[in-house]
Design an enzyme around this catalytic site. Structure first.
Site, short mmCIF file in Angstrom:
data_model
loop_
_atom_site.label_atom_id
_atom_site.label_comp_id
_atom_site.label_asym_id
_atom_site.label_seq_id
_atom_site.Cartn_x
_atom_site.Cartn_y
_atom_site.Cartn_z
N GLN A 85 -3.18 0.80 1.74
CA GLN A 85 -1.86 0.44 2.24
C GLN A 85 -0.96 1.69 2.32
O GLN A 85 -1.25 2.72 1.71
CB GLN A 85 -1.22 -0.61 1.32
CG GLN A 85 -1.19 -0.19 -0.15
CD GLN A 85 -1.23 -1.36 -1.13
OE1 GLN A 85 -0.98 -2.49 -0.75
NE2 GLN A 85 -1.51 -1.08 -2.39
N ASP A 131 1.94 -9.61 -0.85
CA ASP A 131 1.93 -10.86 -0.07
C ASP A 131 0.51 -11.19 0.39
O ASP A 131 -0.38 -10.35 0.33
CB ASP A 131 2.87 -10.71 1.14
CG ASP A 131 4.32 -10.50 0.69
OD1 ASP A 131 4.70 -11.11 -0.31
OD2 ASP A 131 5.03 -9.72 1.34
N ASP A 149 0.45 -10.57 -10.19
CA ASP A 149 1.65 -9.85 -9.74
C ASP A 149 1.22 -9.07 -8.50
O ASP A 149 1.00 -7.87 -8.53
CB ASP A 149 2.09 -8.93 -10.88
CG ASP A 149 3.35 -8.15 -10.55
OD1 ASP A 149 3.83 -8.21 -9.41
OD2 ASP A 149 3.83 -7.45 -11.45
N ASP A 182 -10.73 -4.58 -7.21
CA ASP A 182 -10.18 -5.76 -6.56
C ASP A 182 -10.14 -6.91 -7.59
O ASP A 182 -11.17 -7.27 -8.14
CB ASP A 182 -11.09 -6.14 -5.38
CG ASP A 182 -10.51 -7.28 -4.56
OD1 ASP A 182 -9.63 -8.00 -5.06
OD2 ASP A 182 -10.95 -7.44 -3.41
N GLY A 183 -8.95 -7.45 -7.82
CA GLY A 183 -8.79 -8.53 -8.79
C GLY A 183 -9.64 -9.74 -8.45
O GLY A 183 -10.11 -10.46 -9.33
N GLU A 227 -5.69 -3.33 -10.93
CA GLU A 227 -4.89 -2.93 -9.77
C GLU A 227 -5.85 -2.29 -8.75
O GLU A 227 -6.61 -1.39 -9.09
CB GLU A 227 -3.80 -1.94 -10.22
CG GLU A 227 -3.15 -1.12 -9.12
CD GLU A 227 -2.43 -1.93 -8.06
OE1 GLU A 227 -1.46 -2.64 -8.40
OE2 GLU A 227 -2.83 -1.86 -6.88
N ASP A 273 3.19 -1.16 -10.46
CA ASP A 273 4.44 -0.48 -10.85
C ASP A 273 4.64 -0.48 -12.36
O ASP A 273 5.46 0.28 -12.88
CB ASP A 273 5.63 -1.14 -10.14
CG ASP A 273 5.71 -2.62 -10.45
OD1 ASP A 273 6.16 -2.98 -11.55
OD2 ASP A 273 5.31 -3.44 -9.59
N1 SAM Z 1 6.70 -7.23 -7.58
C1 SAM Z 1 5.96 -7.14 -6.40
C2 SAM Z 1 6.28 -8.11 -5.31
O1 SAM Z 1 6.21 -9.32 -5.45
O2 SAM Z 1 6.64 -7.63 -4.25
C3 SAM Z 1 4.52 -6.93 -6.59
C4 SAM Z 1 4.39 -5.53 -7.09
S1 SAM Z 1 2.88 -4.85 -7.45
C5 SAM Z 1 3.25 -3.23 -6.89
C6 SAM Z 1 1.69 -5.54 -6.34
C7 SAM Z 1 0.36 -4.82 -6.47
O3 SAM Z 1 -0.72 -5.69 -6.17
C8 SAM Z 1 0.21 -3.62 -5.53
O4 SAM Z 1 0.25 -2.44 -6.26
C9 SAM Z 1 -1.15 -3.83 -4.86
O5 SAM Z 1 -1.90 -2.64 -4.73
C10 SAM Z 1 -1.79 -4.83 -5.81
N2 SAM Z 1 -2.86 -5.62 -5.20
C11 SAM Z 1 -2.87 -6.17 -3.98
N3 SAM Z 1 -4.04 -6.80 -3.76
C12 SAM Z 1 -4.78 -6.64 -4.89
C13 SAM Z 1 -6.09 -7.07 -5.28
N4 SAM Z 1 -6.86 -7.76 -4.45
N5 SAM Z 1 -6.52 -6.72 -6.52
C14 SAM Z 1 -5.73 -6.02 -7.37
N6 SAM Z 1 -4.50 -5.58 -7.04
C15 SAM Z 1 -4.03 -5.90 -5.83
#
Ligand code: SAM
Length: 275
Positions: free
Chosen positions: A31, A158, A155, A137-138, A106, A86
């Site tokens: 991203q 989208d 967390d 990947d979660g 993450e 974050d």
């Molecule tokens: N507070 C935020 C919001 O709702 O906008 C979310 C913040 S946090 C930075 C979201 C994180 O989810 C990102 O750093 C992204 O890289 C991570 N993420 C997205 N898809 C993911 C996945 N499949 N596995 C693990 N982490 C993931």
């Protein structure tokens, strides 16, 4: 010359913040990652041009995603956090001394690195000894887990790009299996306000409701997220989100700027257009 960050929140709505400096900009492979410094909101992180966290209002999101589940069950010891690069969610969790381990998964290491460098307010405890950090990947991580966690916090970004899989039925079923009998799942649940967000929100709720015995949503006001009206999902195998433990939360002696037990009860009361 004035510099403005402008986010396209819907086809017809834009949200702008006056910025002092564009501190970081790079594509991680997953991203687009940017960090800005602003007059009103302090430093903030965006992913693919969407607001993730600002120094000024992050306390609202992190209070609500952490203290609501932690107040409902005083026996939470092992937590899985998915996303949350974050660091704000881990920071709030670590305030509970009885919590033993946090596995944080993450997908994008760049988010963690950039947060550690530019957003110490949220990221400073990501390398605490109770935290096991996995850059994976979660969706895949949770597949092999059975009866392991007391709490899972999703967390995430989208439901498109890397975050898409974290809103699927497969993922929610795997979370169910990964949770112990008293386990709780809390997730970032999008907004009820603009139609595109509302569709994602209702689909996620439908899927979670088909798997978990208890599935509710609760709300918070987050100024920098689209419409400002944001939801979180609370799901469990039986523990209700409002129970006798909530009023004892004061005994932890934690100072919070947003969360308190009265708000905990109130945040599950939804406006008629959302129910
Ligand atoms: N507070 C935020 C919001 O709702 O906008 C979310 C913040 S946090 C930075 C979201 C994180 O989810 C990102 O750093 C992204 O890289 C991570 N993420 C997205 N898809 C993911 C996945 N499949 N596995 C693990 N982490 C993931």
């Amino acid at each position: 010359m004035e510099l403005w960050y402008t986010e396209q929140q819907t086809e017809h709505v834009r949200f702008s913040i006056k910025i002092k400096q564009h501190l970081f900009s790079s594509h991680s492979g997953f991203q687009q990652v940017d960090v800005f410094d602003s007059v009103e909101f302090g430093k903030f992180l965006t992913l693919d041009g969407l607001m993730m966290v600002t120094e000024k209002d992050e306390f609202i999101y992190h209070d609500m995603i952490v203290h609501v589940p932690m107040a409902t069950n005083p026996n939470i010891k092992k937590v899985l956090v998915i996303g949350a690069g974050d660091g704000g969610t881990v920071r709030e969790l670590l305030r509970y001394p009885h919590l033993e381990t946090i596995d944080m998964v993450e997908i994008d290491k760049m988010v963690v690195d950039v947060s550690v460098e530019f957003l110490p307010q949220t990221a400073s405890q990501l390398y605490d000894e109770k935290v096991n950090l996995y850059f994976e990947d979660g969706l895949k991580f949770v597949r092999s887990k059975v009866n392991e966690y007391d709490l899972i916090i999703v967390d995430s970004t989208d439901p498109f790009g890397p975050g898409e899989g974290l809103f699927t039925k497969e993922f929610y079923s795997n979370c169910y299996r990964a949770l112990k009998a008293e386990g709780i799942l809390v997730n970032q649940h999008e907004s009820p306000y603009y139609p595109a967000f509302e569709r994602n929100m209702r689909r996620a709720h439908q899927r979670i409701s088909e798997i978990f015995e208890v599935a509710q949503v609760y709300q918070a006001h987050i100024p920098t997220y689209p419409s400002g009206h944001w939801l979180f999902g609370y799901a469990s195998k039986g523990i209700l989100p409002i129970n006798k433990h909530v009023n004892s939360w004061h005994e932890y002696g934690l100072k919070t700027k947003y969360y308190n037990p009265a708000l905990h009860v109130g945040c599950f009361a939804l406006p008629s257009y959302v129910i």
